[in-house]
Design a protein around this motif. Structure first.
Motif, PDB file in Angstrom:
ATOM      1  N   ALA A 125     -91.183   8.823  34.690  1.00 20.67           N
ATOM      2  CA  ALA A 125     -91.983   8.997  35.985  1.00 20.67           C
ATOM      3  C   ALA A 125     -90.878   8.200  36.900  1.00 20.67           C
ATOM      4  O   ALA A 125     -90.663   7.256  36.846  1.00 20.67           O
ATOM      5  CB  ALA A 125     -93.155   8.458  35.948  1.00 20.67           C
ATOM      6  N   ILE A 126     -90.122   9.263  37.958  1.00 17.49           N
ATOM      7  CA  ILE A 126     -89.310   8.486  38.818  1.00 17.49           C
ATOM      8  C   ILE A 126     -89.838   8.712  40.135  1.00 17.49           C
ATOM      9  O   ILE A 126     -90.272   9.889  40.476  1.00 17.49           O
ATOM     10  CB  ILE A 126     -87.887   9.187  38.777  1.00 17.49           C
ATOM     11  N   MET A 127     -90.342   7.413  40.663  1.00 15.13           N
ATOM     12  CA  MET A 127     -91.153   7.621  41.907  1.00 15.13           C
ATOM     13  C   MET A 127     -90.591   6.870  43.133  1.00 15.13           C
ATOM     14  O   MET A 127     -89.588   6.217  43.005  1.00 15.13           O
ATOM     15  CB  MET A 127     -92.540   6.692  41.483  1.00 15.13           C
ATOM     16  N   PRO A 128     -91.012   7.227  44.449  1.00 22.95           N
ATOM     17  CA  PRO A 128     -90.482   7.054  45.520  1.00 22.95           C
ATOM     18  C   PRO A 128     -91.158   5.642  46.115  1.00 22.95           C
ATOM     19  O   PRO A 128     -92.237   5.190  45.833  1.00 22.95           O
ATOM     20  CB  PRO A 128     -90.753   8.154  46.325  1.00 22.95           C
ATOM     21  N   TRP A 129     -90.689   5.130  47.205  1.00 23.05           N
ATOM     22  CA  TRP A 129     -91.332   4.247  47.984  1.00 23.05           C
ATOM     23  C   TRP A 129     -92.377   4.437  49.012  1.00 23.05           C
ATOM     24  O   TRP A 129     -93.139   3.393  49.229  1.00 23.05           O
ATOM     25  CB  TRP A 129     -90.100   3.462  48.765  1.00 23.05           C
ATOM     26  N   ASN A 130     -92.611   5.427  49.476  1.00 27.27           N
ATOM     27  CA  ASN A 130     -93.308   5.728  50.526  1.00 27.27           C
ATOM     28  C   ASN A 130     -94.975   5.884  50.252  1.00 27.27           C
ATOM     29  O   ASN A 130     -95.767   5.285  51.289  1.00 27.27           O
ATOM     30  CB  ASN A 130     -93.051   7.132  51.279  1.00 27.27           C
ATOM     31  N   TYR A 131     -95.279   6.071  49.006  1.00 22.77           N
ATOM     32  CA  TYR A 131     -96.608   5.796  48.614  1.00 22.77           C
ATOM     33  C   TYR A 131     -96.620   5.216  47.258  1.00 22.77           C
ATOM     34  O   TYR A 131     -96.800   5.658  46.044  1.00 22.77           O
ATOM     35  CB  TYR A 131     -97.432   7.066  48.702  1.00 22.77           C
ATOM     36  N   PRO A 142    -103.878  11.618  35.059  1.00 24.66           N
ATOM     37  CA  PRO A 142    -103.927  12.590  34.326  1.00 24.66           C
ATOM     38  C   PRO A 142    -103.239  12.489  33.077  1.00 24.66           C
ATOM     39  O   PRO A 142    -103.468  13.125  32.047  1.00 24.66           O
ATOM     40  CB  PRO A 142    -103.504  13.864  35.268  1.00 24.66           C
ATOM     41  N   ALA A 143    -102.034  11.916  33.169  1.00 19.45           N
ATOM     42  CA  ALA A 143    -101.221  11.973  32.073  1.00 19.45           C
ATOM     43  C   ALA A 143    -101.550  11.095  30.827  1.00 19.45           C
ATOM     44  O   ALA A 143    -101.336  11.602  29.717  1.00 19.45           O
ATOM     45  CB  ALA A 143     -99.894  11.495  32.513  1.00 19.45           C
ATOM     46  N   VAL A 144    -102.333   9.921  31.050  1.00 20.72           N
ATOM     47  CA  VAL A 144    -102.841   9.372  29.881  1.00 20.72           C
ATOM     48  C   VAL A 144    -104.059   9.827  29.622  1.00 20.72           C
ATOM     49  O   VAL A 144    -104.238   9.722  28.181  1.00 20.72           O
ATOM     50  CB  VAL A 144    -103.039   7.692  30.244  1.00 20.72           C
ATOM     51  N   ALA A 145    -104.882  10.587  30.641  1.00 23.82           N
ATOM     52  CA  ALA A 145    -106.008  11.039  29.996  1.00 23.82           C
ATOM     53  C   ALA A 145    -105.757  12.409  29.105  1.00 23.82           C
ATOM     54  O   ALA A 145    -106.454  12.528  28.317  1.00 23.82           O
ATOM     55  CB  ALA A 145    -106.778  11.740  31.200  1.00 23.82           C
ATOM     56  N   ALA A 146    -104.502  13.009  29.283  1.00 22.63           N
ATOM     57  CA  ALA A 146    -104.218  14.017  28.325  1.00 22.63           C
ATOM     58  C   ALA A 146    -103.611  13.593  27.000  1.00 22.63           C
ATOM     59  O   ALA A 146    -103.117  14.320  26.338  1.00 22.63           O
ATOM     60  CB  ALA A 146    -103.072  14.882  29.051  1.00 22.63           C
ATOM     61  N   GLY A 147    -103.349  12.319  26.980  1.00 30.20           N
ATOM     62  CA  GLY A 147    -102.933  11.555  25.719  1.00 30.20           C
ATOM     63  C   GLY A 147    -101.451  11.445  25.675  1.00 30.20           C
ATOM     64  O   GLY A 147    -100.966  10.959  24.763  1.00 30.20           O
ATOM     65  N   ASN A 148    -100.714  11.378  26.889  1.00 24.92           N
ATOM     66  CA  ASN A 148     -99.186  11.061  26.881  1.00 24.92           C
ATOM     67  C   ASN A 148     -99.203   9.331  27.095  1.00 24.92           C
ATOM     68  O   ASN A 148     -99.963   8.708  27.504  1.00 24.92           O
ATOM     69  CB  ASN A 148     -98.525  11.768  28.167  1.00 24.92           C
ATOM     70  N   GLY A 149     -97.972   8.909  27.224  1.00 30.61           N
ATOM     71  CA  GLY A 149     -97.482   7.701  27.225  1.00 30.61           C
ATOM     72  C   GLY A 149     -96.294   7.756  28.570  1.00 30.61           C
ATOM     73  O   GLY A 149     -96.163   8.973  29.114  1.00 30.61           O
ATOM     74  N   ALA A 150     -96.086   6.764  29.094  1.00 26.26           N
ATOM     75  CA  ALA A 150     -95.051   6.779  30.274  1.00 26.26           C
ATOM     76  C   ALA A 150     -94.253   5.461  30.460  1.00 26.26           C
ATOM     77  O   ALA A 150     -94.614   4.491  30.119  1.00 26.26           O
ATOM     78  CB  ALA A 150     -96.108   7.096  31.547  1.00 26.26           C
ATOM     79  N   ILE A 151     -93.238   5.906  31.073  1.00 32.17           N
ATOM     80  CA  ILE A 151     -92.299   4.837  31.768  1.00 32.17           C
ATOM     81  C   ILE A 151     -92.116   5.189  32.857  1.00 32.17           C
ATOM     82  O   ILE A 151     -91.851   6.195  33.431  1.00 32.17           O
ATOM     83  CB  ILE A 151     -90.744   5.052  30.698  1.00 32.17           C
ATOM     84  N   LEU A 152     -92.163   4.183  33.740  1.00 30.05           N
ATOM     85  CA  LEU A 152     -91.996   4.083  35.234  1.00 30.05           C
ATOM     86  C   LEU A 152     -90.705   3.714  35.571  1.00 30.05           C
ATOM     87  O   LEU A 152     -90.347   2.287  35.413  1.00 30.05           O
ATOM     88  CB  LEU A 152     -93.320   3.423  35.896  1.00 30.05           C
ATOM     89  N   THR A 202     -91.039  13.567  35.378  1.00 31.05           N
ATOM     90  CA  THR A 202     -91.484  13.779  36.774  1.00 31.05           C
ATOM     91  C   THR A 202     -91.080  13.007  37.836  1.00 31.05           C
ATOM     92  O   THR A 202     -90.525  11.924  37.408  1.00 31.05           O
ATOM     93  CB  THR A 202     -92.986  13.654  36.778  1.00 31.05           C
ATOM     94  N   LEU A 203     -90.540  13.755  38.885  1.00 26.49           N
ATOM     95  CA  LEU A 203     -90.003  13.205  40.099  1.00 26.49           C
ATOM     96  C   LEU A 203     -90.642  13.341  41.362  1.00 26.49           C
ATOM     97  O   LEU A 203     -91.025  14.475  41.546  1.00 26.49           O
ATOM     98  CB  LEU A 203     -88.745  13.646  40.024  1.00 26.49           C
ATOM     99  N   THR A 204     -91.061  12.308  42.048  1.00 26.24           N
ATOM    100  CA  THR A 204     -91.426  12.571  43.559  1.00 26.24           C
ATOM    101  C   THR A 204     -89.915  11.956  44.506  1.00 26.24           C
ATOM    102  O   THR A 204     -89.876  10.736  44.034  1.00 26.24           O
ATOM    103  CB  THR A 204     -92.535  12.067  43.823  1.00 26.24           C
TER     104      THR A 204
END
Length: 466
Positions: A125-131, A142-152, A202-204
């Motif tokens: 997950a590549i995320m922005p500063w505005n939120y 939703p990602a972890v509810a679906a069974g995934n892991g994540a790196i931010l 995923t990118l915002t």
């Protein structure tokens, strides 16, 4: 070195060393190991972490909101609302994830068939500063509810928020290693995208960054969800409730200091009521309070970075030089920090910066049109297609005839565009692709696996074979 720079003062308040390649390697291995176990946990058990997340967020709301305000300048009241929205979304998916992910039966002769939704793996997950909290949590829940892991990989001007969201998930009881924040420079992202242990991205962010990430993920044949820039139209037809539209227009444009992809940016107004709308809009905008975002009375804080303010001011100057009429503002605020006056430019036309480009800050462009046909045409005359607002008293005609003609991922009639955990969110054209939130969002990072089961005693196959 990754740093927090207070946009109110321009001063560096904290610094953090970037993670080393060895530290990132450890994080990746831990995420893969944890996700292989997590995917076997029933969704009904996974969502307990989401309930815990809502509780942790609410207990720490004041602390987390203050951190958002410190790092990117959001007025503290809006920052608290951001935390509450994250908590509400956690509760939404805690209640609905099992239904969204339930197998779907599809009628097929002489066999049981349908679709199941398996997790993809570890998502970058590549995320922005505005939120800095909301845009992360609308992905992770939703990602972890679906069974995934994540790196931010968060924006480098909000490192403390990046670390705080990991702390929230740890306190909520997410298995150790399943999700981690990495503090890395942007140049290190390509290596993560290419790594075989990353299943999707995923990118915002901006359209320019989206093009880079899409090309890198595409080369690795990895699923992407991209929520990118926007130049949302706010269309006010001649039969609209002008006072209501002008009141909502201020919030639609200036929320978050005007720094949101779905802020209304181009106000396309029928010329028959344009003078009245501009007068109301201007009066309402004058009531905004520019100042210290930690003060509850402040409604406009600083822009997040100095370079963003410089870009915005250049867009204002170029628009005015090209014929736009400055109604309000248009100046950098003297003194420390990155403040910019709430600004309105009237008589903006295609070919001018405020029409053609995304203005990411407190600047509103007024475009006058002679007809509904022209309004729709100019609304669509943009490389972006995130959201759109349409104001009219004839809602039946708007929904039947106008809604299908507006090029956007969402159209709000007599309201401002906003994300809602129950509704899919995303854009078209250069605003990106894929959807977040709702049932569509939770399925984005799943393998929609078809199953077909015949009787053991037969050799039957589907009616049409490849």
């Amino acid at each position: 070195m990754i740093a927090t720079i207070n946009p109110v003062t321009g001063e560096t308040t904290a610094t953090f060393p970037a993670h080393t390649p060895e530290q990132v390697e450890t994080v990746l291995e831990a995420a893969v190991t944890a996700q292989q176990q997590w995917r076997t946990v029933p969704v009904e058990d996974r969502v307990q972490v989401l309930r815990n997340t809502a509780k942790v967020l609410r207990e720490g709301k004041a602390e987390y909101a203050a951190l958002i305000t410190l790092e990117m300048g959001k007025p503290v009241g809006e920052a608290e609302a951001e935390i509450e929205k994250c908590a509400l979304t956690a509760e939404y998916y805690a209640e609905t994830a099992a239904a969204h992910l339930a197998p779907e039966a599809i009628e097929s002769s002489a066999a049981e068939s349908g679709v199941v939704f398996d997790p993809l793996g570890v998502v970058l997950a590549i995320m922005p500063w505005n939120y800095p909290f909301w845009q992360f949590f609308r992905f992770i829940l939703p990602a972890v509810a679906a069974g995934n892991g994540a790196i931010l990989k968060h924006a480098n001007n909000v490192p403390q928020a990046a670390l705080a969201v990991q702390d929230v998930m740890d306190k909520a009881g997410l298995p150790k290693g399943l999700f981690s924040t990495v503090l890395i420079e942007s140049s290190a992202v390509a290596g993560l995208i290419a790594d075989d242990r990353i299943a999707a991205v995923t990118l915002t962010g901006s359209t320019q960054v989206g093009q880079i990430v899409a090309s890198q993920a595409g080369a690795a044949l990895k699923k992407q969800v991209l929520e990118l820039g926007g130049s949302d139209p706010f269309i006010v037809l001649a039969d609209a409730d002008i006072k209501a539209a002008a009141k909502v227009a201020v919030k639609a444009r200036f929320t978050n200091n005007g720094q949101s992809c779905v802020n209304a940016k181009r106000f396309i107004v029928d010329e028959k009521i344009a003078d009245e709308f501009v007068a109301e809009f201007t009066a309402n905008t004058r009531a905004l309070v520019v100042g210290d975002p930690t003060d509850p009375a402040t409604t406009i804080g600083p822009m997040a970075r100095e370079n963003l303010r410089t870009e915005l001011h250049d867009q204002v100057q170029r628009t005015v030089e090209a014929g736009g009429k400055l109604v309000l503002g248009g100046n950098v605020v003297d003194g420390p920090g990155y403040f910019y006056e709430p600004t309105i430019i009237d008589h903006v036309k295609p070919g001018q910066a405020a029409f053609d480009e995304e203005t990411f800050g407190p600047v509103a462009a007024i475009i006058r049109v002679s007809s509904t046909e022209e309004a729709i045409a100019l609304a669509n005359q943009s490389e972006y297609g995130l959201g759109a607002a349409l104001w009219t008293s004839d809602t039946e005609t708007a929904a039947r005839d106008l809604l299908p003609r507006i090029d956007a991922g969402a159209v709000f009639i007599n309201g401002m565009v906003a994300s809602d955990p129950r509704l899919p969110f995303g854009g078209i054209k250069k605003s990106g692709y894929g959807r977040e939130l709702g049932s569509y969002g939770i399925r984005e990072f799943t393998n929609m696996k078809t199953f077909w089961t015949g009787q053991p005693s037969t050799t039957s196959t589907p009616a049409v074979a490849d």
